[in-house]
Enzyme design. Structure first.
Site, PDB file in Angstrom:
ATOM      1  N   ASP A   1     155.656  -1.218 -12.053  1.00 38.65           N
ATOM      2  CA  ASP A   1     156.949  -0.611 -11.725  1.00 38.65           C
ATOM      3  C   ASP A   1     158.035  -0.979 -12.720  1.00 38.65           C
ATOM      4  OD1 ASP A   1     155.572   0.453  -9.668  1.00 38.65           O
ATOM      5  OD2 ASP A   1     156.413  -0.854  -8.114  1.00 38.65           O
TER       6      ASP A   1
ATOM      7  N   GLU B   1     147.189  -6.575  -5.918  1.00 43.35           N
ATOM      8  CA  GLU B   1     147.376  -7.958  -6.415  1.00 43.35           C
ATOM      9  C   GLU B   1     146.675  -9.001  -5.548  1.00 43.35           C
ATOM     10  OE1 GLU B   1     149.773  -5.604  -6.223  1.00 43.35           O
ATOM     11  OE2 GLU B   1     149.651  -5.245  -8.355  1.00 43.35           O
TER      12      GLU B   1
ATOM     13  N   ASP C   1     146.108   0.758  -6.557  1.00 50.18           N
ATOM     14  CA  ASP C   1     147.460   0.176  -6.580  1.00 50.18           C
ATOM     15  C   ASP C   1     147.582  -0.895  -5.489  1.00 50.18           C
ATOM     16  OD1 ASP C   1     150.117  -0.088  -7.350  1.00 50.18           O
ATOM     17  OD2 ASP C   1     150.802   1.433  -5.919  1.00 50.18           O
TER      18      ASP C   1
HETATM   19  C1  GLC Z   1     153.854   1.054  -6.200  1.00 52.22           C
HETATM   20  C2  GLC Z   1     153.257   1.584  -7.492  1.00 52.22           C
HETATM   21  C3  GLC Z   1     153.900   2.908  -7.822  1.00 52.22           C
HETATM   22  C4  GLC Z   1     153.683   3.871  -6.677  1.00 52.22           C
HETATM   23  C5  GLC Z   1     154.249   3.292  -5.395  1.00 52.22           C
HETATM   24  C6  GLC Z   1     153.953   4.148  -4.184  1.00 52.22           C
HETATM   25  O1  GLC Z   1     155.173   0.738  -6.356  1.00 52.22           O
HETATM   26  O2  GLC Z   1     153.389   0.682  -8.536  1.00 52.22           O
HETATM   27  O3  GLC Z   1     153.379   3.413  -9.015  1.00 52.22           O
HETATM   28  O4  GLC Z   1     154.283   5.089  -6.952  1.00 52.22           O
HETATM   29  O5  GLC Z   1     153.705   2.015  -5.156  1.00 52.22           O
HETATM   30  O6  GLC Z   1     152.603   4.284  -3.990  1.00 52.22           O
END
Ligand code: GLC
Length: 810
Positions: free
Chosen positions: A489, A418, A415
């Site tokens: 998200d 980007e 995650d």
């Molecule tokens: C980002 C991710 C989400 C995750 C959050 C905390 O927003 O897209 O899925 O729960 O970070 O790690």
């Protein structure tokens, strides 16, 4: 005459030089023909035309002295050293001919036109503009046909048809995005153009911030380009759209077969902690008989958000927890963000963070041009960013995952890759290794996540024989080689419920088959019970099936809702598990062909205009046989849907429905409209609480007999890479039906894997009771036969064997 043309061109060019900075490429000065390419020296640039295949041609322009030697991040296909083609020079143009295409390269100015063998024009440069350079910026202007449609570009949240719009590709973390937001987490510079039901694809192999204009604010051309880099694109001719997508994945790679358990239901939350919470979530699933294979650990499992660590208070013995939960059929997937907390030197008494120390010592992090290691702010506070474009960093990252593998982790969730930093403005000047070619962030940004996923995949493969699951938020063309993708998200809104239907289709069309969205919506309020039911019904029919929610929202486990909702969620998740053989077969097909699992209607029915209508994008096909028409507005009591030509079996009301028409069907809350295509076969099995819980001794094959059809079922252990060494089986089912008889033939085509199957249950839909049935020449025993007169369904139980012949007469 010639002179006149020359004068007018000179005037035009003069005008352009005075009024604009764009330099449109001019005439050809010389050329050289090689075994698989033709090199052109233009007055102001170079153009290499590579013959990649009979239907794939690469056009590569640069205005630098030479082409870049840096390898492509996206393309893994090795072009043959020799390719059959003809090359001819005429007075005003050159002509390249392959078995499928004719390419005209006009001499002055140099412009490309591509025809099929019947000389239908497929695609051409805009006559005046062609390719342009403006300082570092590159662009290609193409003629825009009034009747041309455009599709693709991966993760986009608008409609499937892209006409009249301009897009930017720059990986962006944009929580709670809407359908109006352009840049999102993934950048896939691949699109499809289609005219007269003939499709071609263009893959623009450039990782810089790129732009695609499909006739926005002009009716003269469409264009694509980038801030920097080469104007390097592959033209892929179909004419079938399926071939375009499949060949695009021949270039950029295909999904590996994932572990079977990753096709089950997955549950996430930001965050489940401490350990007792994780255990109680798991227990709840089992107590309530709601199938689930995965529980995610979001950022709170770490010690102060330090990657590769555990919070020792919250998780005293992660290994024990993982192994206990594994016995109960759960896999634990931890989140792994790239940002490494910059605390290598802590105050006396506290040890520095090993990952930061190692990375600094081994020179693994991205740096400013003056050699100072870059720090950006993200979950852990100020953090270093591993340079995944460096081999040593990728290996190091892979090694860091090993302790997780040792305690039984079988999947990773990438995650914030980007890469995301608060403020979302990672400085352009930060330097990366770029596989030894040294580049800055402008080039690497869009491939950062791809490189991280590569590091993860390679690390896992190096240390384990098991298939692992990887999930990523960001990516670039080719991400399908390493990882599944979720759409980031999203929000608990009606708009996002509908996006959960269209976005995975758009990604699938762009080569990424293992996709899905957070069921219930991640943030931005709470789903109502009805919305959650509609969402989980849709999620059960998307390849990646996970419920997830943000920290300050309500949980999204089925049992976090009321009993009525929970029951509906249980039913649909159980149905997903019954359909696992069907899903697995579709995953196998996608790993072979690169085609999406969840497909836009027009991919399967390319000549049917209805399939391109906006309404038709809220339904889709899974593979070839199953049409899914989810309810995407939670308050709707009816669903408008389109059935293409042919007959369809309505799975919910056991009726045959004629196609080639729009329908409005009632959708009580327990129903998601599903239609089986005539001739379609769908393999099913009993439901389980998790993949591997039960011995699967019976395979049910649902058959909607029609004329002649066939289906091949792929099977393997679902866990290991043994299938790469022939340890899989293929079973072919053929069905033939006319007014008097129906025949079903089973043949094992390949026998490298032995399943636990003891019998088949053949379920024939829309059938009368035959007056004669023979199985391998003999009559079936009474208990093996069941006919449901009212629903016109015949069930036949047959011992499993490699070859079976079933004959029915009416
Ligand atoms: C980002 C991710 C989400 C995750 C959050 C905390 O927003 O897209 O899925 O729960 O970070 O790690």
């Amino acid at each position: 005459m010639e002179k006149l043309i020359f004068t007018s061109i000179t005037i035009l060019l003069f005008v352009s030089i005075v009024h604009a900075e764009f330099q449109f490429v001019e005439g050809v000065k010389s050329f050289k023909v090689e075994s698989n390419l033709v090199e052109f020296t233009l007055r102001d640039a170079k153009l290499n035309i590579y013959l990649v295949d009979q239907n794939i041609i690469r056009f590569r322009y640069t205005n630098q002295n030479d082409f870049s030697k840096a390898p492509s991040y996206a393309v893994i296909y090795q072009q043959p050293e020799k390719m059959k083609f003809d090359f001819k020079e005429e007075k005003e143009k050159f002509i390249i001919t392959t078995e499928e295409l004719v390419v005209h390269i006009s001499k002055n100015p140099c412009r490309i036109s591509i025809y099929d063998k019947k000389m239908n024009l497929l695609n051409s440069d805009e006559e005046s503009f062609g390719v342009s350079f403006d300082d570092s910026e590159v662009r290609c202007f193409k003629k825009l046909f009034k009747d041309e449609k455009f599709f693709g570009l991966g993760e986009k949240s608008d409609d499937l048809i892209k006409n009249g719009k301009q897009y930017t590709l720059w990986n962006t973390d944009y929580p709670e995005y809407t359908s109006k937001k352009d840049e999102l987490y993934q950048s896939i510079p691949f699109f499809i153009g289609q005219r007269n039901y003939k499709s071609y694809g263009i893959f623009f192999d450039n990782t810089y911030k790129s732009y695609f204009n499909f006739g926005a604010s002009n009716n003269r051309f469409y264009w694509f380009g980038a801030d920097k880099g080469e104007l390097d694109y592959y033209f892929i001719y179909g004419p079938e759209m399926k071939r375009v997508v499949s060949d695009y994945t021949k270039l950029t790679g295909r999904m590996e077969l994932p572990p079977m358990w990753s096709l089950g239901y997955q549950q996430s939350r930001w965050s489940y902690y401490p350990e007792s919470t994780v255990r109680s979530i798991a227990k709840n699933f089992r107590d309530k008989n709601i199938p689930c294979d995965v529980i995610y650990l979001d950022i709170h499992y770490m010690d102060g958000y330090r990657v590769f660590t555990w919070d020792k208070e919250r998780f005293k013995n992660p290994g024990q927890m993982i192994s206990d939960l594994k016995k109960d059929g759960f896999k634990i997937i931890p989140i792994t963000d790239p940002g490494i907390k910059a605390d290598s030197n802590l105050p006396a008494g506290r040890q520095g963070y090993f990952a930061a120390q190692e990375g600094l010592k081994q020179n693994l992090f991205a740096k400013y041009p003056d050699g100072i290691t870059y720090q950006g702010e993200v979950w852990p506070g100020w953090a270093y960013f591993p340079d995944f474009t460096k081999k040593e960093t990728r290996e190091w990252w892979g090694d860091k995952l090993q302790p997780f593998l040792k305690i039984g982790i079988e999947g990773f969730w990438n995650d914030m890759n980007e890469p995301s930093t608060w403020g979302q403005a990672f400085p352009d000047i930060v330097q990366f290794d770029d596989n030894g070619f040294k580049s800055d962030h402008k080039k690497i940004h869009n491939v950062y996540a791809l490189s991280m996923a590569r590091a993860t995949r390679e690390g896992l493969r190096k240390y384990s024989d098991k298939r692992h699951f990887i999930l990523t938020r960001a990516g670039f063309a080719g991400i399908q080689r390493y990882s599944a993708v979720w759409t980031g998200d999203n929000a608990s809104t009606e708009e996002h419920l509908a996006l959960a239907c269209t976005m995975p289709q758009n990604l699938g069309l762009s080569g990424v088959p293992f996709v899905g969205s957070d069921v219930g919506g991640f943030m931005g309020g709470e789903p109502t019970n009805e919305m959650y039911v509609r969402w989980i019904q849709l999620g059960a029919f998307t390849p990646f099936f996970r419920g997830h929610s943000a920290i300050d929202t309500k949980a999204r486990e089925p049992f976090a809702f009321n009993e009525w909702t929970e029951e509906r969620a249980r039913q649909i998740i159980q149905f997903r598990y019954k359909l696992l053989p069907f899903w697995y077969n579709e995953f196998y097909a996608a790993s072979q062909t690169g085609l999406p699992i969840m497909r836009p209607m027009f991919l399967n029915y390319e000549n049917d205009d209805n399939c391109y209508s906006r309404d038709a994008q809220f339904q889709y096909m899974i593979g070839e046989n199953l049409l899914v028409a989810p309810v995407v507005t939670s308050t709707d009591k009816t669903k408008k849907l389109y059935l293409p030509k042919g007959n369809w079996y309505d799975w919910n009301n056991n009726k045959t429905q004629q196609g080639n028409q729009w329908l409005i069907t009632e959708v009580p809350m327990n129903i998601i409209p599903l239609y089986i295509k005539e001739g379609g076969m769908i393999p099913m099995q009993i439901t389980q609480n998790y993949v591997g819980e039960k011995k699967i001794e019976q395979l049910e094959l649902i058959i909607f007999p029609f004329a002649k059809s066939e289906y091949t079922l792929y099977e393997d252990d679902g866990i290991s890479y043994n299938y790469e060494n022939d340890k899989y089986s293929l079973t072919k089912f053929e069905c033939e039906k006319d007014t008097k008889s129906c025949k079903l033939i089973v043949n094992k085509l390949k026998d490298g894997f032995k399943s636990d199957r003891k019998n088949y249950l053949f379920t024939l839909l829309n059938t009368n009771m035959p007056n004669k049935i023979l199985i391998n020449g003999t009559k079936p025993l009474d208990f093996a036969l069941e006919f449901d007169k009212e629903r016109k369904i015949l069930h036949l139980k047959v011992d499993a064997a490699d070859n079976i012949k079933l004959q029915m007469e009416y």
